[in-house]
Design a protein around this motif. Structure first.
Motif, PDB file in Angstrom:
ATOM      1  N   GLN A  24       7.365  40.343  95.361  1.00 54.92           N
ATOM      2  CA  GLN A  24       6.545  40.046  96.580  1.00 54.92           C
ATOM      3  C   GLN A  24       5.511  40.995  97.068  1.00 54.92           C
ATOM      4  N   LYS A  25       5.750  42.337  96.479  1.00 57.25           N
ATOM      5  CA  LYS A  25       4.945  43.347  96.962  1.00 57.25           C
ATOM      6  C   LYS A  25       4.500  44.007  95.569  1.00 57.25           C
ATOM      7  N   SER A  26       4.494  43.306  94.639  1.00 56.85           N
ATOM      8  CA  SER A  26       3.949  43.829  93.267  1.00 56.85           C
ATOM      9  C   SER A  26       2.629  43.327  92.957  1.00 56.85           C
ATOM     10  N   ASP A  27       1.960  44.168  92.556  1.00 53.85           N
ATOM     11  CA  ASP A  27       0.496  43.854  91.834  1.00 53.85           C
ATOM     12  C   ASP A  27       0.643  43.057  90.454  1.00 53.85           C
ATOM     13  N   VAL A  28       1.464  43.675  89.777  1.00 53.09           N
ATOM     14  CA  VAL A  28       1.747  43.156  88.606  1.00 53.09           C
ATOM     15  C   VAL A  28       3.269  43.050  88.136  1.00 53.09           C
ATOM     16  N   VAL A  29       3.680  41.798  87.668  1.00 56.74           N
ATOM     17  CA  VAL A  29       4.890  41.798  87.233  1.00 56.74           C
ATOM     18  C   VAL A  29       4.764  41.448  85.810  1.00 56.74           C
ATOM     19  N   PRO A  55       7.373  34.858  84.683  1.00 52.15           N
ATOM     20  CA  PRO A  55       7.669  36.070  85.507  1.00 52.15           C
ATOM     21  C   PRO A  55       8.042  35.694  87.023  1.00 52.15           C
ATOM     22  N   SER A  56       8.780  36.497  87.901  1.00 54.39           N
ATOM     23  CA  SER A  56       9.031  36.011  89.135  1.00 54.39           C
ATOM     24  C   SER A  56       7.997  36.482  89.984  1.00 54.39           C
ATOM     25  N   GLY A  57       6.915  36.900  89.849  1.00 55.83           N
ATOM     26  CA  GLY A  57       5.652  37.135  90.614  1.00 55.83           C
ATOM     27  C   GLY A  57       4.810  35.944  90.657  1.00 55.83           C
ATOM     28  N   ILE A  58       5.198  34.968  89.878  1.00 54.34           N
ATOM     29  CA  ILE A  58       4.250  33.792  89.858  1.00 54.34           C
ATOM     30  C   ILE A  58       4.142  33.265  91.296  1.00 54.34           C
ATOM     31  N   PHE A  59       4.846  33.140  92.347  1.00 55.32           N
ATOM     32  CA  PHE A  59       4.478  32.527  93.514  1.00 55.32           C
ATOM     33  C   PHE A  59       3.389  33.432  94.446  1.00 55.32           C
ATOM     34  N   ASN A  60       3.203  34.611  93.940  1.00 49.82           N
ATOM     35  CA  ASN A  60       2.334  35.486  94.772  1.00 49.82           C
ATOM     36  C   ASN A  60       0.889  35.239  94.068  1.00 49.82           C
ATOM     37  N   GLU A  61      -0.033  34.757  94.777  1.00 49.90           N
ATOM     38  CA  GLU A  61      -1.318  34.521  94.178  1.00 49.90           C
ATOM     39  C   GLU A  61      -2.008  35.624  93.819  1.00 49.90           C
ATOM     40  N   ASN A  62      -1.570  36.773  94.539  1.00 47.63           N
ATOM     41  CA  ASN A  62      -2.484  38.036  94.082  1.00 47.63           C
ATOM     42  C   ASN A  62      -1.825  38.727  93.050  1.00 47.63           C
ATOM     43  N   THR A  63      -0.789  38.340  92.616  1.00 45.31           N
ATOM     44  CA  THR A  63      -0.110  39.074  91.478  1.00 45.31           C
ATOM     45  C   THR A  63      -0.313  38.699  90.097  1.00 45.31           C
TER      46      THR A  63
END
Length: 247
Positions: A24-29, A55-63
């Motif tokens: 949730q706080k990552s720029d790149v996953v 990857p699990s950052g898929i729900f963050n539009e900015n990741t």
């Protein structure tokens, strides 16, 4: 900062929750190894989702989410997981050109080899084609995601060359063989869906590190399933350690 999440046992240590929180706080996953044989369960306001290759950052539009070069990709599973995401979600996912492609014949061979063993010799494979695909990678005969972007003639030639060996292996187990046309048609389908998402991801990662963005390296399973340091041969076919993440 670069953070790597690694399981220190056999998997199921709760990495999914940690990865979900950090993502949730990552720029790149980056998913750095494995395929759709394991993954993480993510719960958020959208619901509960089982992610095997996404990857699990898929729900963050900015990741920016990257399926890394150490992965083997079942594009059918990838498509299904993305289609199962909440409608209207704007996601950013890229597939590195160096990752390898899992084909249906990899799954067939995975199951056939496991079924041919005695009960005491069975490895417990998920029969998802992971091992046979990595085997082709190590034998330097595999087809990489970047190959899907080749011109038709070159792509057909690579498929035909690979099938010469794979069909012999399938015949040895008494299984159906594959035609180059059928496999090429499958590649065309995947190229149409994911062609604009397949790229060299190294410059993206290098830039992110250079400007001190938050980069999360997401693995699957645990150290005891590592191909080198795990309980061989009852292990996976890739490196699950922090060293594997750095590679």
């Amino acid at each position: 900062m670069v953070t790597s999440v690694v399981g220190v046992q056999w998997g199921d240590e709760g990495k999914g929750r940690i990865v979900d929180y950090l993502a949730q706080k990552s720029d790149v996953v980056v998913r750095y190894q494995g395929g759709d044989n394991a993954g993480h369960t993510v719960e958020n306001p959208y619901g509960k989702f089982a992610l095997h290759i996404v990857p699990s950052g898929i729900f963050n539009e900015n990741t920016v989410n990257i399926v890394g070069p150490g992965c083997v990709v079942n594009f059918q599973t990838l498509a299904e997981e993305l289609d199962n995401l909440p409608q209207g979600l704007k996601y950013n996912i890229l597939i590195d050109v160096r990752s390898h492609v899992i084909f249906p014949f990899h799954k067939d061979l995975d199951g056939a080899e496991e079924n041919s063993k005695s009960e005491k010799d069975k490895i417990g494979t998920t029969k998802r084609g992971i091992g046979p695909c990595y085997g082709d990678k190590i034998a330097r005969i595999g087809i990489r995601s970047g190959d899907l972007l080749l011109d038709d003639e070159t792509m057909k030639a690579k498929i035909a060359k690979l099938l010469e060996r794979k069909n012999k292996e399938l015949s040895m187990y008494g299984m159906k063989t594959y035609s180059a046309d059928d496999v090429f048609s499958l590649c065309g389908k995947w190229r149409k869906r994911f062609g604009d998402r397949i790229c060299d991801c190294l410059p993206i990662l290098k830039k992110a590190v250079d400007v001190d963005k938050e980069v999360l390296l997401e693995g699957q399973l645990g150290i005891m399933r590592d191909i080198d340091w795990g309980i061989y041969p009852y292990c996976t076919s890739s490196s699950t350690t922090a060293g594997g993440a750095c590679a």
